[in-house]
Structures are given as structure tokens and as C-alpha cells.
Design a protein around this motif. Structure first.
Motif: not given
Length: 289
Positions: A152, A158-159, A177, A180
Motif C-alpha cells: 500500500f 488501493i485495496g 487500513f 483502503k
């Protein structure tokens, strides 16, 4: 409301070639009947790891043409050939995909540094955001909290598409996160994933079962846990029946029963036999008619 994505299937002709008409028909069903929020294209459900580069490109193009901006699209471009993954990332970005995904590289027991290099290379030359596809049961690759954190560090990552039964790790990821995107990848575990505050779900069975899955999400968000549990139970009954009848060919046979020519699976996956066809008809009658 949390988003629901179908993991799109690929329709094949009996000789194993891509049936583009069938692919488009499944996209239309997901948009017009399922009212799905998005499609995850080129993943395990799409039999993507048995496809060559030209076949993958044809599918990505057919899907974005047919969807025509109506829903979110995520293009899974990962694989064992990094050059091809980078080529696909550029191809789908040029087509207009805003989000790509890539499975963790598998089979060769790559080090984390090699995995990190793979992800950074895939997004290096494209203006696209990437979702890590984590599916340890099939890849043998389990990433830790610290390793996700390192991935990240690249702002384009982003995820996670989190297809993992380790719910302790899922909870730790959600806490670590919060900004995220985390999308649950096990349809049969959607409710506990919702309880851990995932942002939505991606799954193969949603190609047919999206209505019930959306009802479950709505019940959970309304605080009606009793209803959500019942809907998950009903979905899991359906998933159990699919698994006992051979998952991917059965979904395609049920599509056919519903008037959608989803074609065949690609060898070495099974071709329909009389017993499987009868089972699919019974499942369709039980859950969808």
C-alpha cells in the motif's frame, strides 16, 4: 450501501474457443436482471488462467463495450508472465477500465520482494488503480499485515480482493487500513465479512444469486441480523448444491435454463453430462423459478 460485484464467467464454444456472444449475454443479465454494482473480469471464475493473451483481450473488450459505462468494472490482469500482465494493464487502461486487479504470483514460491516488484511493475506505466487479489487457498501465497502495508506504500494500490478464510487477518486489515478498499471474495462467508466492515463482495455465485445477496446486505445494514442470517443460510444451501453438481459448469447450465447462452467451460473443466444437466435443472427450479 456496500457494493456487490459478480465475478464474470467466460462463455466458451464446445471446442474451447471464446463465445463472445455468450460473454455479452452474461454481462447484460448482470446489468438488466441482477442490477449488479460491478463486474470482476478475468478472474478465477472467468477461467482466465487457462486463456492466452488474445483471448483475454477479446473478453476485456467485449465486456467494456457491452457494459457501456453502466457499472463498475475491474480487470484482473495478473498471472505468471509479468510482461503479459503489464501489457494487459496497458490494454485495459487504454480501453477505459479505471481499476485493475492482479493475483499474487504463484507456483514458484516467490519471495515477498519479488511479489512487491511484480505489483509495482504492473502499475508503473499505467494511470490505473490496482486491487491485490489475495486467494491463498489457490495460490499458496499468504500476505501478512506488514506486507500488505508495504504494498500500500504505492498510492496506486488501493485495496484487496480478500478471498481468504482467515477472519482474524481480515479484521486486522480492516483496522490497519481503514481507507483502503476491502472486498470479500468468499460468497459463503459474506455475512461474517460484512460484520468486519468490508466494503462489499465479489463472487461467482452472484451471477445468479445477486438479488438474495443484495437483500442480505440491506438486512445487515438495517440491523436485522436474524434476516441476514436466514438469507446467508439460504445462499449457502444454494452454494452447497452448486458445489455438489460441479460449480462452474452448473452455473452455466442454470444460465441456459434462464435463457442465457453461457456456453461451456474450457477443458480440463467438465463438459455437461446427463446427470449434471438434470442436477442443474433441479437447482434452477428450486431457487430461481
Amino acid at each position: 450501501m456496500k457494493k456487490l460485484y459478480s465475478a464474470l464467467m467466460t462463455a466458451f464454444n464446445e471446442d474451447g474457443t471464446v463465445n463472445e456472444k455468450g460473454v455479452r449475454a452474461m454481462v447484460r443479465y448482470n446489468i438488466d436482471v441482477n442490477h449488479i454494482d460491478g463486474l470482476y473480469v478475468g478472474g478465477s471464475t472467468g477461467e482466465a488462467f487457462m486463456l492466452n493473451q488474445d483471448e483475454k483481450k477479446a473478453i476485456f473488450k467485449a465486456v467494456i463495450d457491452e457494459a457501456d459505462g453502466a457499472i463498475d468494472l475491474i480487470a484482473q490482469v495478473g498471472g505468471l508472465n509479468l510482461i503479459e500482465s503489464k501489457e494487459l494493464a496497458k490494454y485495459v487502461t487504454d480501453l477505459g477500465y479505471k481499476t485493475i486487479s492482479a493475483v499474487t504470483p504463484f507456483y514458484y514460491n516467490f519471495s515477498f520482494e519479488q511479489i512487491k516488484h511484480y505489483y509495482n511493475e504492473i502499475v508503473k506505466d499505467v494511470d490505473t488503480q490496482l486491487i491485490i487479489y489475495s486467494i491463498p487457498a489457490l495460490t499458496g501465497v499468504s500476505l501478512s499485515i506488514d506486507q500488505f502495508a508495504e504494498l500500500f506504500e504505492n498510492p496506486k494500490v488501493i485495496g484487496i480482493k480478500y478471498t481468504n478464510a482467515d477472519f482474524y487477518l481480515l479484521e486486522r486489515c480492516r483496522q490497519a487500513f481503514p481507507d483502503k478498499l476491502i472486498l470479500s471474495g468468499f460468497d459463503e462467508m459474506m455475512l461474517p465479512a460484512l460484520a468486519l466492515n468490508v466494503d462489499g463482495a465479489i463472487g461467482s455465485t452472484f451471477n445468479l444469486n445477486a438479488k438474495k445477496a443484495k437483500e442480505e446486505i440491506a438486512a445487515f445494514e438495517a440491523g436485522d441480523l436474524t434476516k441476514a442470517l436466514q438469507l446467508q443460510k439460504e445462499s449457502n444451501d444454494y452454494i452447497t448444491d452448486l458445489l455438489q453438481n460441479d460449480l462452474y459448469p452448473t452455473i452455466k447450465l442454470i444460465f441456459k435454463e434462464l435463457g442465457v447462452d453461457a456456453g461451456y467451460c474450457k477443458a480440463p473443466m467438465s463438459k455437461p453430462n446427463p446427470e449434471m444437466i438434470a442436477g442443474a435443472k433441479a437447482i434452477c427450479e428450486k431457487y430461481f423459478k
